[in-house]
Design a protein around this motif. Structure first.
Motif, PDB file in Angstrom:
ATOM      1  N   TRP A  69      45.654  20.961 -15.715  1.00 11.43           N
ATOM      2  CA  TRP A  69      45.478  21.175 -16.977  1.00 11.43           C
ATOM      3  C   TRP A  69      46.123  21.214 -18.109  1.00 11.43           C
ATOM      4  CZ3 TRP A  69      40.960  19.011 -15.173  1.00 11.43           C
ATOM      5  CH2 TRP A  69      40.197  19.558 -14.143  1.00 11.43           C
ATOM      6  N   GLN A  70      45.818  21.137 -19.253  1.00 10.53           N
ATOM      7  CA  GLN A  70      46.958  20.751 -20.411  1.00 10.53           C
ATOM      8  C   GLN A  70      47.882  20.538 -20.315  1.00 10.53           C
ATOM      9  OE1 GLN A  70      45.738  25.113 -21.548  1.00 10.53           O
ATOM     10  NE2 GLN A  70      44.440  24.393 -23.250  1.00 10.53           N
ATOM     11  N   SER A  86      30.763  15.597 -22.201  1.00 10.31           N
ATOM     12  CA  SER A  86      31.337  17.021 -22.469  1.00 10.31           C
ATOM     13  C   SER A  86      30.809  17.490 -23.468  1.00 10.31           C
ATOM     14  CB  SER A  86      32.804  16.572 -23.866  1.00 10.31           C
ATOM     15  OG  SER A  86      33.283  16.504 -23.534  1.00 10.31           O
ATOM     16  N   ASP A 140      45.692  16.369 -16.753  1.00 10.77           N
ATOM     17  CA  ASP A 140      44.972  15.956 -18.759  1.00 10.77           C
ATOM     18  C   ASP A 140      44.922  17.191 -19.120  1.00 10.77           C
ATOM     19  OD1 ASP A 140      41.467  14.415 -18.143  1.00 10.77           O
ATOM     20  OD2 ASP A 140      41.610  15.793 -19.682  1.00 10.77           O
ATOM     21  N   LYS A 141      45.576  16.261 -20.328  1.00  8.53           N
ATOM     22  CA  LYS A 141      45.276  17.344 -21.543  1.00  8.53           C
ATOM     23  C   LYS A 141      44.213  18.304 -21.849  1.00  8.53           C
ATOM     24  CE  LYS A 141      44.403  13.651 -24.977  1.00  8.53           C
ATOM     25  NZ  LYS A 141      44.227  12.712 -25.831  1.00  8.53           N
ATOM     26  N   SER A 142      43.246  17.858 -20.825  1.00  6.04           N
ATOM     27  CA  SER A 142      42.393  19.184 -22.161  1.00  6.04           C
ATOM     28  C   SER A 142      42.488  20.365 -20.961  1.00  6.04           C
ATOM     29  CB  SER A 142      40.593  18.696 -21.673  1.00  6.04           C
ATOM     30  OG  SER A 142      41.108  17.000 -22.007  1.00  6.04           O
ATOM     31  N   ARG A 143      41.785  21.341 -20.956  1.00  4.54           N
ATOM     32  CA  ARG A 143      41.751  22.407 -20.536  1.00  4.54           C
ATOM     33  C   ARG A 143      41.012  22.582 -19.420  1.00  4.54           C
ATOM     34  NH1 ARG A 143      39.747  26.784 -25.088  1.00  4.54           N
ATOM     35  NH2 ARG A 143      38.504  24.757 -25.473  1.00  4.54           N
TER      36      ARG A 143
END
Length: 354
Positions: free
Chosen positions: A145-146, A52, A42-45
């Motif tokens: 993550w990220q 969210s 996932d591109k999020s943290r």
């Protein structure tokens, strides 16, 4: 077909899932329960996707606000069991807030027969609980993550190879890849690799939404805790602190109407903030000069017309898609879509291993 049984799986080949929102996590959880090796990107943290919560501070004052999905319902028996598990773990509760409607003239409370659930102490809690559960079940599950996964390259005889913008080429070759992302992002990842899947994703029109998190110095005297709004740039407002296990600063979430958001999609945050605070004031909200506010743009907030397809799976390619846009456009739909795809993946890999 029933949920995969852990004792049925003889395949431990890795499965990649791109997206850690509710559909991706539901798919991952079912596959982990079935004994598969799963890697989630996932591109999020962290996990949760559009379920969210923003947490920050204004000087010495800490605050939080759910700025994506506001609540979820549970109708399907399988999802109701999942929600019950979250409740027992303290990760979800029923929201008993006063829900109303504003018709452009006045507020009117709605009947409270609909059971609305929220994550506790924040909307991200169910996703965090699912991740912890998977780690407890298996040492073969990994979360990256990220990691912004690049468009898929054609599958080789040895499986799928993933590349991410931040980490380069992954050291694993994957037996299957699951795209659990909003339709436009799934289409971009496919990049000509799977024309049928690409066309399916292209047919799902997703709608944007500007969200504004407003911190007030004093509690507002509005007669609702959550409200659907008509004839306004706004379509929804909610008193975040009215949800269970919240507290502290009086914080309100404003969601702009999809049509307004589309028309102002590329406006800067300051312009959007001013316009939405003015619309809130017209509903009885605070003087815009008396509050602090933070804007967030969701490019892919909702699906105009969900495909009601459940999920998509190509066994020969080892490629699948799931998401709320593939099902019914809701949190429950996202979860059901992910579980549905997991059953297809498990059946295919189990048959191949046999």
């Amino acid at each position: 077909m029933s949920t995969p049984n852990p004792t049925e799986s003889s395949s431990n080949k890795a499965i990649a899932i791109i997206g850690a929102g509710m559909s991706g996590l539901a798919c991952a959880q079912a596959l982990v329960e079935a004994g598969h090796c799963v890697h989630v990107f996932d591109k999020s943290r962290g996990p949760s996707g559009r379920m969210s919560t923003r947490r920050s501070s204004d000087g010495d004052i800490d605050w939080q606000c759910d700025h994506g999905a506001q609540y979820f319902t549970a109708h399907h028996a399988e999802f109701r069991k999942q929600v019950s598990d979250w409740q027992q773990a303290g990760a979800a509760q029923v929201w008993q807030g006063r829900i109303g409607k504003h018709d452009g003239h006045d507020f009117a409370l709605q009947d409270s027969f609909l059971e609305r659930f929220v994550g506790t102490p924040r909307m991200t809690s169910p996703a965090a609980h699912m991740v912890r559960d998977m780690h407890a079940i298996s040492k073969s599950v990994r979360f990256q993550w990220q990691a912004t996964v690049q468009p898929l390259q054609p599958r080789s005889a040895f499986g799928w190879i993933l590349q991410s913008q931040e980490h380069g080429t992954e050291p694993h070759r994957y037996e299957a890849v699951v795209l659990a992302a909003p339709a436009p992002q799934a289409e971009a990842l496919l990049a000509g690799v799977a024309p049928q899947a690409s066309a399916l994703a292209r047919n799902a029109r997703m709608l944007p939404c500007w969200a504004l998190m407003v911190r007030c110095h004093q509690p507002l005297s509005l007669p609702v805790d959550g409200c659907f709004v008509e004839h306004s740039p706004l379509r929804w407002i909610a008193r975040d602190g009215s949800k269970p296990s919240r507290g502290g600063t009086e914080t309100w979430l404003l969601h702009a109407a999809h049509s307004w958001s589309e028309a102002h999609l590329e406006d800067d945050a300051a312009t959007v903030t001013a316009a939405l605070l003015h619309a809130f004031a017209q509903l009885g909200g605070p003087d815009p000069a008396s509050v602090q506010a933070t804007a967030h743009r969701w490019r892919y907030a909702d699906t105009a017309s969900p495909l009601n397809a459940g999920a998509w799976w190509d066994a020969a390619a080892g490629l699948g898609m799931c998401g709320d846009w593939m099902h019914s456009g809701s949190v429950e739909g996202a979860w059901l879509s992910g579980r549905s795809l997991a059953r297809h993946v498990h059946t295919a890999l189990h048959a191949h291993a046999g």
